[in-house]
Scaffold this motif. Structure first.
Motif, PDB file in Angstrom:
ATOM      1  N   GLU A 196      -9.797   5.168  -9.106  1.00  0.00           N
ATOM      2  CA  GLU A 196      -9.520   3.752  -9.168  1.00  0.00           C
ATOM      3  C   GLU A 196     -10.842   3.031  -9.336  1.00  0.00           C
ATOM      4  O   GLU A 196     -11.911   3.630  -9.186  1.00  0.00           O
ATOM      5  CB  GLU A 196      -8.790   3.280  -7.913  1.00  0.00           C
ATOM      6  CG  GLU A 196      -9.503   3.649  -6.623  1.00  0.00           C
ATOM      7  CD  GLU A 196      -8.748   3.133  -5.412  1.00  0.00           C
ATOM      8  OE1 GLU A 196      -7.578   2.750  -5.548  1.00  0.00           O
ATOM      9  OE2 GLU A 196      -9.339   3.101  -4.331  1.00  0.00           O
ATOM     10  N   LEU A 218      -3.046  -5.179 -10.730  1.00  0.00           N
ATOM     11  CA  LEU A 218      -3.531  -3.812 -10.668  1.00  0.00           C
ATOM     12  C   LEU A 218      -2.964  -3.064 -11.868  1.00  0.00           C
ATOM     13  O   LEU A 218      -1.754  -3.023 -12.055  1.00  0.00           O
ATOM     14  CB  LEU A 218      -3.053  -3.145  -9.378  1.00  0.00           C
ATOM     15  CG  LEU A 218      -3.362  -1.652  -9.265  1.00  0.00           C
ATOM     16  CD1 LEU A 218      -4.831  -1.424  -8.956  1.00  0.00           C
ATOM     17  CD2 LEU A 218      -2.482  -1.002  -8.210  1.00  0.00           C
ATOM     18  N   ASP A 263      -2.028   7.494  -3.818  1.00  0.00           N
ATOM     19  CA  ASP A 263      -2.565   6.415  -2.984  1.00  0.00           C
ATOM     20  C   ASP A 263      -2.781   5.204  -3.869  1.00  0.00           C
ATOM     21  O   ASP A 263      -3.312   5.334  -4.970  1.00  0.00           O
ATOM     22  CB  ASP A 263      -3.905   6.816  -2.373  1.00  0.00           C
ATOM     23  CG  ASP A 263      -3.758   7.975  -1.412  1.00  0.00           C
ATOM     24  OD1 ASP A 263      -2.698   8.061  -0.761  1.00  0.00           O
ATOM     25  OD2 ASP A 263      -4.681   8.791  -1.335  1.00  0.00           O
ATOM     26  N   LEU A 264      -2.366   4.057  -3.352  1.00  0.00           N
ATOM     27  CA  LEU A 264      -2.469   2.861  -4.195  1.00  0.00           C
ATOM     28  C   LEU A 264      -2.451   1.646  -3.279  1.00  0.00           C
ATOM     29  O   LEU A 264      -1.728   1.629  -2.279  1.00  0.00           O
ATOM     30  CB  LEU A 264      -1.275   2.893  -5.131  1.00  0.00           C
ATOM     31  CG  LEU A 264      -0.932   1.789  -6.124  1.00  0.00           C
ATOM     32  CD1 LEU A 264      -0.118   2.405  -7.247  1.00  0.00           C
ATOM     33  CD2 LEU A 264      -0.164   0.661  -5.500  1.00  0.00           C
ATOM     34  N   THR A 265      -3.271   0.661  -3.602  1.00  0.00           N
ATOM     35  CA  THR A 265      -3.190  -0.589  -2.851  1.00  0.00           C
ATOM     36  C   THR A 265      -3.137  -1.754  -3.826  1.00  0.00           C
ATOM     37  O   THR A 265      -3.742  -1.713  -4.891  1.00  0.00           O
ATOM     38  CB  THR A 265      -4.413  -0.798  -1.939  1.00  0.00           C
ATOM     39  OG1 THR A 265      -5.585  -0.706  -2.740  1.00  0.00           O
ATOM     40  CG2 THR A 265      -4.462   0.195  -0.813  1.00  0.00           C
ATOM     41  N   LEU A 268      -1.931   0.227 -13.744  1.00  0.00           N
ATOM     42  CA  LEU A 268      -1.600   1.615 -13.449  1.00  0.00           C
ATOM     43  C   LEU A 268      -1.665   2.365 -14.773  1.00  0.00           C
ATOM     44  O   LEU A 268      -0.875   2.106 -15.684  1.00  0.00           O
ATOM     45  CB  LEU A 268      -0.215   1.704 -12.822  1.00  0.00           C
ATOM     46  CG  LEU A 268       0.211   3.061 -12.300  1.00  0.00           C
ATOM     47  CD1 LEU A 268      -0.707   3.507 -11.175  1.00  0.00           C
ATOM     48  CD2 LEU A 268       1.640   3.021 -11.810  1.00  0.00           C
ATOM     49  N   ARG A 290      -8.158  -4.719 -11.128  1.00  0.00           N
ATOM     50  CA  ARG A 290      -8.527  -3.356 -10.724  1.00  0.00           C
ATOM     51  C   ARG A 290      -7.587  -2.396 -11.420  1.00  0.00           C
ATOM     52  O   ARG A 290      -6.590  -2.809 -12.000  1.00  0.00           O
ATOM     53  CB  ARG A 290      -8.378  -3.193  -9.205  1.00  0.00           C
ATOM     54  CG  ARG A 290      -9.410  -4.008  -8.394  1.00  0.00           C
ATOM     55  CD  ARG A 290      -9.346  -3.632  -6.930  1.00  0.00           C
ATOM     56  NE  ARG A 290      -7.976  -3.725  -6.422  1.00  0.00           N
ATOM     57  CZ  ARG A 290      -7.330  -2.697  -5.886  1.00  0.00           C
ATOM     58  NH1 ARG A 290      -7.898  -1.519  -5.764  1.00  0.00           N
ATOM     59  NH2 ARG A 290      -6.084  -2.852  -5.457  1.00  0.00           N
ATOM     60  N   SER A 317       0.839  -1.189   0.000  1.00  0.00           N
ATOM     61  CA  SER A 317       0.000   0.000   0.000  1.00  0.00           C
ATOM     62  C   SER A 317       0.876   1.241   0.000  1.00  0.00           C
ATOM     63  O   SER A 317       1.955   1.257   0.594  1.00  0.00           O
ATOM     64  CB  SER A 317      -0.940   0.003   1.208  1.00  0.00           C
ATOM     65  OG  SER A 317      -0.198   0.154   2.394  1.00  0.00           O
ATOM     66  N   SER A 346      -2.928  10.293  -7.817  1.00  0.00           N
ATOM     67  CA  SER A 346      -3.898   9.257  -8.189  1.00  0.00           C
ATOM     68  C   SER A 346      -5.274   9.903  -8.203  1.00  0.00           C
ATOM     69  O   SER A 346      -5.705  10.481  -7.212  1.00  0.00           O
ATOM     70  CB  SER A 346      -3.837   8.089  -7.209  1.00  0.00           C
ATOM     71  OG  SER A 346      -3.731   8.543  -5.883  1.00  0.00           O
ATOM     72  N   THR A 379      -5.785   1.805 -11.216  1.00  0.00           N
ATOM     73  CA  THR A 379      -5.600   3.100 -10.582  1.00  0.00           C
ATOM     74  C   THR A 379      -5.132   4.048 -11.673  1.00  0.00           C
ATOM     75  O   THR A 379      -4.284   3.683 -12.477  1.00  0.00           O
ATOM     76  CB  THR A 379      -4.544   3.019  -9.460  1.00  0.00           C
ATOM     77  OG1 THR A 379      -5.062   2.197  -8.415  1.00  0.00           O
ATOM     78  CG2 THR A 379      -4.211   4.386  -8.906  1.00  0.00           C
TER      79      THR A 379
END
Lengths: 508, 339
Positions: free
Chosen positions: A231, A38, A29-31, A40, A219, A11, A228, A221
């Motif tokens: 998302e 994920l 912010d990214l998880t 990007l 997912r 995270s 960011s 982002t």
């Protein structure tokens, strides 16, 4: 393989980074969860590569926190990241071409015979670990003893991924991994990523291509201007939504289309064959026309453009440009009012260390000073209108090209053709690695050039692209090259993506 | 947009200023090491300028070669060959005795042209070998480094050639600063080097060939794509490097009025060091003529200073080597911090 589960594998909170006055990252912010991919997404210059460098420890962030598997993660250098089992696959592969596959996989972590202090390599162990890693990524067919430089690019990339696997990585970050791959290789890569996902690996997949993102990611982002901005779950979002987040506005009419009026034939190829490729290429391109060339990577499209432009020799057949049909060199082609944008802007298209003005004016330095002299100030003056026309983001025409983002670099390569004021534009993958905003501008420009206006006759454009929506969007006619043989050019209304693909793979 | 134009101009100035400052530090440093402040005398400064002029003249061409991402190791041998040829032309006998005595003004000019032509021919050969055989410049010029040295010895029959005295000796590199101040300030050879440097700098900055040289060194593939005659540009550059080395040979000859086939040994390394200290990148595409001239002055000052400090020869060599590495390392460090 059983691993403990955490709510979040990786995270990032409010990660920021500035270089002098430039803010590269401004609160990201990214998880990333275990066993997910994920995506990007972001335009060039949105901060994706800086984010990657923060993750890899190359640039420590100024602000913000990162956690890996529940522990604070703050790598100070790439070695830290490696020890924390965070691996990067960069766009430019880092393979040692003269070493074998297994030496590459185990580079820097070579297993030693005991006692280790003697530094004698345990070859049997090295081979077995490398083999296991190749099996784990589902490619046991790659021989550990093969020389890495002899492998095709796609397999070299797999070797690099196997290297990360052999290190036991938990997080794998891939930066536009498909940019140099052909369609079949992309499918293989995706199958492998899917397999790694099932093994519980967390992956961050950086890409421009929304189709790919849709195909592979769970997912996404979106990054814009270093922050960011959104998302979501890929399956629940449509492309228009994502594009809006990327550019911060609606991009309608990505492909402007005016009615082009075809004039006289400017370029004619009769059964042209090169040393190896193309095998047979015939076409006619008229003034005021955009002719697209579709096909797989390696089908011989680039070689055809190079042969037309005099960069590669022709074995047989004839190329006629306006009234010229003799031996061609790049210098002659420029003199005959033709220009080319290379598919590889880093190694061929641009001299990265030189300024925008130098790169733009290099093919035509006439009239830039008295008595045949070339005055730098006049070079810069001559470049300014193109900077404005192409909305090229730079500080001045004297700025080195290497300081620009990919999209803006490509605009410099195109500006050269505008400065030279050529009639025939040979464009090889002109939007590869270019952000969506710049893409739209390039499409607009192609349309304008083919249309002409009161002061300038329409031009002819030969466009090679692997991106089918783009070909269908901007071309008047499209021909497909398959295994070195160019098919018949047909009106764009007679093609669909599916038909182009069938013909390219030789199934039509 | 103006802001950057200014800041990049500022950066260039800082670059030049940094090198001049390094030169000043080295000069003043040796000034205090050398006994009796003898280093600060006009005669000594003139001496340094004369020695530096030989390196600088040769470095003008070497800078162009290095900017194309090439290298010329044969410079020292070309200087020796040019010295020998110049001396031999001055030695030619006409029907009414030595030509140099029959035509005292004209004949030395013929000798200068001969020395320059000899260098140009060797440079042209270097260029043709590199482009036609597609060999790397390092290997070709490593070969001509040996071969041309041999040729110089053979042409001179292994002898030093001492022609009758002539204006080259009295004017070109003869110290003018004696007891009283002389308005010529420095010998004509030093002025000639300055003029040649201005010519070379203008060529690099304001001509098409200059743009081509930078483009070929920055990215030869791009240059080819843009229709630049890459091979012809390279041949031109090596030929010019030969011409400047030939002129450097004439200067070196004039200092003693002696054609030494074994002279100017290792000069190619001083010249390459001068270019690199001056900011020219061995990777090509980056560099400036004035940087190299300052680099040549730094090398000349180092040589003279180390000699006059009274250190044994082996200490001089170690100190000069160390300072060259230090200078280049500092420059790199500065660049890295900027990036």
């Amino acid at each position: 393989m059983i691993q403990p589960t955490y709510s979040n594998l990786l995270s990032m909170r409010d990660v920021s980074k500035r270089f002098g006055p430039t803010v590269a990252l401004d609160g990201v912010d990214l998880t990333l969860k275990q066993g997910e991919i994920l995506a990007l997404i972001g335009e060039n210059g949105a901060g994706k590569s800086t984010l990657m460098k923060v993750l890899s420890g190359a640039h420590p962030p100024d602000r913000g926190q990162m956690q890996l598997a529940g522990q604070p993660y703050m790598p100070r250098n790439p070695m830290d990241a490696r020890q924390a089992r965070v691996a990067m696959i960069y766009q430019e592969l880092s393979i040692a071409p003269d070493l074998t596959v297994m030496e590459n996989i185990m580079l820097g972590v070579e297993p030693m015979r005991t006692p280790a202090c003697l530094g004698i390599i345990d070859w049997p162990k090295m081979r077995s670990v490398a083999k296991q890693a190749l099996e784990q990524i589902g490619h046991p067919e790659i021989a550990p003893d093969a020389c890495a430089g002899d492998l095709p690019i796609a397999q070299q990339q797999l070797v690099e991924i196997a290297r990360s696997i052999a290190l036991g990585c938990k997080v794998l970050v891939l930066d536009e991994p498909t940019s140099s791959l052909a369609k079949q290789d992309i499918d293989k890569l995706f199958a492998m990523l899917d397999q790694l996902r099932k093994q519980g690996l967390g992956m961050i997949y950086i890409s421009h291509f929304l189709e790919e993102v849709r195909q592979i990611s769970d997912r996404f982002t979106v990054l814009r201007d270093g922050a960011s901005v959104g998302e979501g779950i890929t399956a629940q979002s449509d492309n228009a939504q994502i594009i809006r987040m990327m550019v911060g506005r609606d991009v309608r009419d990505l492909y402007p289309r005016s009615t082009h009026i075809a004039g006289e034939a400017l370029l004619e190829l009769k059964a042209v064959a090169g040393n190896t490729k193309p095998k047979r290429a015939s076409l006619t391109l008229h003034r005021g026309e955009v002719l697209g060339i579709a096909g797989l990577v390696g089908a011989g499209r680039t070689e055809m453009l190079r042969a037309i432009f005099g960069l590669d020799a022709i074995q047989s057949g004839q190329v006629r440009l306006a009234t010229y049909s003799g031996h061609a060199t790049p210098a002659k082609r420029w003199a005959q009012s033709a220009g080319m944008v290379s598919e590889d802007r880093k190694t061929e298209g641009l001299a990265l260390g030189l300024s925008i003005a130098d790169n733009t004016t290099l093919s035509d330095l006439k009239g830039l000073g008295p008595m045949g002299l070339v005055l730098p100030s006049r070079q810069q003056q001559a470049t300014l209108p193109w900077i404005q026309k192409l909305k090229l983001k730079c500080e001045s025409p004297a700025q080195a090209v290497e300081a620009l983002s990919g999209g803006n670099q490509q605009k410099v390569a195109i500006a050269r053709l505008l400065h030279h004021d050529v009639d025939l534009l040979l464009l090889d993958e002109p939007t590869r690695g270019v952000d969506i905003g710049s893409k739209a501008q390039i499409y607009q420009l192609i349309d304008e050039l083919a249309l002409g206006d009161g002061s300038r006759k329409p031009r002819a454009i030969l466009l090679v692209s692997s991106y089918l929506p783009e070909l269908l969007g901007v071309c008047d006619r499209i021909a497909v090259m398959s295994r070195g043989v160019l098919g018949e050019a047909r009106d764009v209304s007679q093609w669909t993506e599916h038909e182009l693909m069938m013909e390219a793979t030789g199934q039509a | 947009m103006n802001a950057l134009t200014h800041s990049s101009k500022f950066a260039t100035m800082l670059n030049v200023f940094g090198r001049v400052a390094a030169l000043a530090v080295i000069f003043i440093g040796f000034g205090f090491i050398v006994p009796d402040f003898a280093f600060f005398t006009a005669g000594n400064v003139e001496n340094i300028l004369m020695q530096s002029a030989v390196y600088a003249m040769c470095a003008l061409g070497a800078t162009m070669v290095i900017i194309t991402a090439g290298i010329d190791l044969s410079a020292g041998s070309m200087i020796a060959l040019a010295m020998v040829i110049t001396a031999m032309i001055l030695n030619v006998d006409g029907s009414q005795g030595p030509m140099v005595e029959t035509y005292p003004t004209l004949w030395p000019i013929v000798a200068i042209a001969g020395g320059m032509l000899a260098g140009t021919c060797v440079g042209l050969t270097n260029g043709l070998l590199i482009t036609s055989l597609r060999l790397v410049p390092f290997i070709v010029t490593l070969g001509t480094l040996q071969a041309i040295r041999g040729l110089a010895k053979g042409v001179a029959d292994n002898q030093e050639i001492s022609p009758p005295t002539n204006w080259l000796y009295h004017q070109l590199m003869f110290p003018v600063q004696g007891r009283t101040f002389n308005w010529q300030i420095v010998p004509w050879g030093v002025w000639a080097t300055l003029v040649a440097a201005l010519f070379a700098a203008a060529l690099m900055r304001y001509t098409r060939l200059g743009r081509w040289i930078y483009a070929v060194g920055s990215n030869a593939d791009t240059a080819r794509l843009c229709g630049v005659p890459v091979l012809r540009t390279k041949i031109m550059v090596y030929a010019m490097a030969g011409a400047f080395a030939g002129l450097a040979g004439v200067l070196e000859f004039s200092k003693l009025n002696l054609g030494q086939p074994t002279g100017a040994v290792m000069y190619e390394l001083y010249v390459i060091a001068a270019c690199v200290i001056g900011g020219t990148s061995l990777m090509g595409g980056v560099g400036s003529i004035f940087g190299s001239v300052i680099g040549a002055l730094i090398i000349g000052t180092l040589n003279a200073g180390a000699q006059q400090a009274g250190w044994p020869k082996w200490v001089q060599e170690i100190v000069i080597g160390a300072i060259i590495i230090l200078a280049i390392a500092l420059d790199q460090l500065r660049h890295r911090r900027k990036a």
